[in-house]
Design an enzyme around this catalytic site. Structure first.
Site, mmCIF file in Angstrom:
data_model
loop_
_atom_site.group_PDB
_atom_site.id
_atom_site.type_symbol
_atom_site.label_atom_id
_atom_site.label_comp_id
_atom_site.label_asym_id
_atom_site.label_seq_id
_atom_site.Cartn_x
_atom_site.Cartn_y
_atom_site.Cartn_z
ATOM 1 C CB VAL A 75 -1.016 -0.030 1.017
ATOM 2 C CG1 VAL A 75 -1.685 1.247 1.239
ATOM 3 C CG2 VAL A 75 -1.878 -1.259 1.325
ATOM 4 C CB SER A 76 1.766 3.723 -2.667
ATOM 5 O OG SER A 76 2.105 2.948 -3.583
#
Length: 410
Positions: A75-76
């Site tokens: 998850v950036s």
């Protein structure tokens, strides 16, 4: 149960703090992106992470690694996601394709397109898509389509798309990403060019793309047909110094075998930069003007001091024949800034170091205060005479042109 899922009110408070931070640093500049990031419960898309991991504005949450510990999915960081959404300019009612699934970013896009829009997210890994579908449904985003497929072919069943947002590092631009855009549609992609990755917003104009913005970023690399490995050239037998080439090794790499046996040449450019000042245009400029541009890395466990880069993991470098040079820095007297310099090794080390230093001075005189380059993507069969002036990088599916505007005074 993590501390985040146990205390959703606390998570909402931390989410607002992240958004406030990103507004203050200039990442979030539009009300729609602000509203979306305040609305989507980020913690529900990283249920195994701690509160500190989930709600850090500048750090990603890793959700899958392979057997060697290499990151396969994440998850950036909120800063990167907000930056790319601002680049994309997504509006209500749009049809959007996301390449690379995690769930959270697709939920943000769903907030931006609203009830009248459509969101499709695609990933090659069934474990990733199964997880994304489950988390999206659990968070209430049941209208997002989740597709398991190799995104090199896009997802033609639900196009044309007003926006395509790629959330995995790409080396190439496959034709489907262009053909499945509407006329005037926009592609936002973390594109690797000569070892440098930029999140670039491209607008479609006929059969080619033209950049409207470019931002520094880093992403998990693309898998499947779009995967591409850099080539590594070790210039010492121990593996101490490695040169990474994005588009093939030099014609005769063996010429570098004895480079480290020569004295190290050092020259200083006189160009100063503040310690917190970005210099991403210098990186792109050197990648444009130096034919042998590459990235140097030094193994810290084998480091004998043959080279002295400012960053042992990532250092701009260039090869010319049997010599190589790299960019480094040294402190200035006031310690508020550093000076760019060049070190080189090999039979032509002195001349090569000076040539690279002169390019740094040219950047200072002509490019530092001006805009960055315009980056265009053309089909792979485009003839040279139909490309603009500048550096051309040939990929499998496309030709990338990097053109700098008229020089500006520093």
């Amino acid at each position: 149960m993590t501390d985040v899922t146990a205390d959703p009110d606390r998570a909402a408070q931390l989410r607002d703090q992240i958004v406030d931070t990103l507004i203050a640093d200039g990442t979030i500049v539009s009300k729609p992106v602000e509203t979306a990031m305040r609305a989507v419960p980020r913690h529900q898309f990283a249920p195994d992470a701690s509160m500190d991991e989930v709600y850090s504005a500048y750090n990603a949450v890793f959700t899958k690694k392979d057997e060697h510990g290499v990151i396969m999915s994440s998850v950036s960081a909120p800063q990167i996601q907000a930056m790319m959404l601002e680049q994309a300019g997504i509006e209500p009612g749009m049809r959007v394709l996301e390449v690379g699934s995690g769930g959270y970013n697709a939920a943000l896009i769903a907030e931006l397109v609203g009830a009248s829009g459509e969101v499709t997210t695609v990933d090659i890994d069934p474990e990733v898509t199964d997880r994304a579908a489950r988390l999206l449904a659990g968070a209430g985003y049941t209208r997002v389509r989740v597709v398991c497929a190799d995104a090199t072919d896009g997802v033609p069943a639900y196009g044309l798309y007003d926006r395509i947002v790629v959330t995995a590092g790409a080396w190439d631009i496959p034709p489907a990403w262009v053909s499945q855009l509407t006329a005037g549609g926009r592609l936002v992609v973390p594109l690797r060019m000569r070892g440098l990755t930029r999140s670039i917003a491209f607008d479609r104009a006929g059969d080619h793309l033209t950049s409207v913005s470019a931002q520094v970023c880093g992403f998990v690399p693309m898998q499947g047909a779009g995967a591409h490995r850099e080539e590594l050239l070790l210039v010492t037998g121990t593996g101490e110094i490695g040169l990474r080439f994005d588009d093939g090794l030099p014609a005769d790499p063996s010429r570098l075998d004895n480079a480290v046996r020569t004295p190290r040449a050092e020259t200083w450019s006189g160009v100063l930069i503040g310690r917190q000042e970005p210099f991403d245009t210098l990186q792109l400029y050197l990648a444009t003007v130096l034919d042998g541009f590459c990235i140097m890395a030094v193994d810290p466990d084998l480091d004998t001091g043959l080279v002295a880069p400012a960053n042992r993991w990532f250092c701009m470098a260039a090869v010319d024949g049997g010599s190589f040079a790299y960019v480094t820095t040294r402190r200035t007297a006031d310690e508020a800034s550093v000076e760019f310099g060049v070190h080189a090794l090999g039979p032509d080390a002195v001349a090569l170091a000076e040539r690279v230093a002169e390019q740094i001075r040219t950047w200072e005189r002509e490019r530092r205060s001006g805009p960055g380059p315009v980056i265009r993507v053309y089909p792979a069969d485009t003839p040279d005479d139909q490309l603009p002036d500048g550096r051309v990088i040939d990929k499998q599916h496309c030709r990338i042109s990097i053109s700098w505007p008229a020089a500006t005074a520093a």
